[in-house]
Write a protein that holds these residues in place. Structure first.
Motif, PDB file in Angstrom:
ATOM      1  N   THR A  56       0.656  -1.155   0.058  1.00 14.44           N
ATOM      2  CA  THR A  56       0.083   0.012  -0.038  1.00 14.44           C
ATOM      3  C   THR A  56       0.919   1.247  -0.035  1.00 14.44           C
ATOM      4  O   THR A  56       0.288   2.307  -0.160  1.00 14.44           O
ATOM      5  N   THR A  58       2.731   3.611  -1.753  1.00 15.59           N
ATOM      6  CA  THR A  58       3.131   3.949  -3.254  1.00 15.59           C
ATOM      7  C   THR A  58       3.525   5.610  -3.398  1.00 15.59           C
ATOM      8  O   THR A  58       3.519   6.073  -4.401  1.00 15.59           O
ATOM      9  N   THR A  59       3.781   6.213  -2.158  1.00 13.46           N
ATOM     10  CA  THR A  59       4.115   7.615  -2.377  1.00 13.46           C
ATOM     11  C   THR A  59       5.514   7.534  -1.576  1.00 13.46           C
ATOM     12  O   THR A  59       5.673   6.953  -0.572  1.00 13.46           O
ATOM     13  N   PHE A 171       8.833  -0.301  -2.326  1.00 11.40           N
ATOM     14  CA  PHE A 171       9.014  -0.424  -3.911  1.00 11.40           C
ATOM     15  C   PHE A 171       9.574  -1.561  -4.541  1.00 11.40           C
ATOM     16  O   PHE A 171       9.664  -1.563  -5.655  1.00 11.40           O
ATOM     17  N   VAL A 175       3.796  -4.057  -5.363  1.00 14.19           N
ATOM     18  CA  VAL A 175       3.004  -2.538  -5.309  1.00 14.19           C
ATOM     19  C   VAL A 175       1.451  -2.575  -5.592  1.00 14.19           C
ATOM     20  O   VAL A 175       1.163  -2.921  -6.857  1.00 14.19           O
ATOM     21  N   ASN A 177      -1.472  -1.355  -6.944  1.00 17.51           N
ATOM     22  CA  ASN A 177      -1.627  -0.116  -7.879  1.00 17.51           C
ATOM     23  C   ASN A 177      -2.920   0.351  -8.392  1.00 17.51           C
ATOM     24  O   ASN A 177      -3.142   1.254  -8.850  1.00 17.51           O
ATOM     25  N   LYS A 186      -2.405   5.784 -10.119  1.00 13.12           N
ATOM     26  CA  LYS A 186      -1.715   4.520 -10.244  1.00 13.12           C
ATOM     27  C   LYS A 186      -0.424   4.886 -10.491  1.00 13.12           C
ATOM     28  O   LYS A 186       0.295   5.892 -11.484  1.00 13.12           O
ATOM     29  N   LEU A 187       0.390   4.032  -9.996  1.00  8.74           N
ATOM     30  CA  LEU A 187       2.193   4.033 -10.506  1.00  8.74           C
ATOM     31  C   LEU A 187       2.566   3.550 -11.718  1.00  8.74           C
ATOM     32  O   LEU A 187       2.009   2.228 -11.955  1.00  8.74           O
ATOM     33  N   LEU A 192       7.810   3.901 -10.679  1.00 11.72           N
ATOM     34  CA  LEU A 192       8.185   2.929  -9.759  1.00 11.72           C
ATOM     35  C   LEU A 192       9.765   2.737  -9.790  1.00 11.72           C
ATOM     36  O   LEU A 192      10.410   2.770  -8.692  1.00 11.72           O
TER      37      LEU A 192
END
Length: 209
Positions: A56, A58-59, A171, A175, A177, A186-187, A192
């Motif tokens: 979770t 993703t930032t 990462f 991930v 997404n 989304k990445l 990524l």
């Protein structure tokens, strides 16, 4: 490359995270004393904070908080990461030295041929006009070496990613997404990769010897 103060930054991040979660301003001395008495009156809690689901994260801010809380406060994890960094640098030096040795070997072959031809001419002996190796052959030999190094470096990168994933580094695992809401993007693969590179730079700074 930026340098991170592990203890101070980790403490600041925890404080900011707590304040943001409570939605409260910085407490004054009186509020702090009241909170202290309130905490003393609370019964001890035996609940544990659930582990973070890395999928979770993703930032970058979320990843930074997680790493400063885990890697920044774990000497054992730092030692393992230092070992990975040393191994990578050792292999890179070996590959570069091997390439330089191959170039030197190719140059020496041509020089020896020229020396031999000069001796043969000086005594009137016939000289073989054929080169020991052509420019194209030397280039193909070097290309073959570079391809082997590329394959080996890709395998090393995969192995390092697996190690980092096992240590809970964001990462480098799965991930998640899927967008949680319309405002959350989304990445992409490029994003990524950028986050992975940025994380590796942070880990090198945190785990400097």
């Amino acid at each position: 490359m930026a340098t991170y103060n592990v203890v101070d930054l980790s403490s600041v991040l925890r404080t900011l995270c707590d304040l943001n979660a409570q939605g409260q301003p910085w407490p004054g001395p009186s509020a702090a004393r009241e909170q202290h008495h309130h905490d003393q009156a609370k019964p001890p809690s035996h609940t544990r904070t659930p582990p973070t689901d890395l999928a979770t994260i993703t930032t970058w801010p979320a990843a930074l908080r997680h790493v400063m809380r885990t890697v920044g406060q774990s000497e054992e994890t730092q030692l393992r990461i230092r070992g990975l960094i040393r191994s990578q640098h050792t292999h890179e030096r070996q590959w570069w030295k091997g390439r330089e040795a191959l170039l030197a070997k190719q140059a020496a072959r041509g020089d020896k041929k020229k020396e031999l031809d000069a001796v043969l001419r000086s005594i009137g002996a016939p000289v073989d006009p054929k080169e020991i190796s052509t420019v194209a052959e030397d280039r193909a030999e070097l290309t073959n070496y570079d391809e082997k190094v590329y394959k080996a470096s890709a395998q090393m990168a995969e192995a390092m990613a697996a190690e980092l994933r096992g240590m809970g580094i964001p990462f480098f695992g799965t991930v998640r997404n899927e967008a949680v809401n319309d405002d959350e993007a989304k990445l992409t693969a490029s994003e990524l990769h950028h986050l992975q590179s940025r994380m590796l730079e942070l880990l090198q700074d945190l785990c400097k010897e």
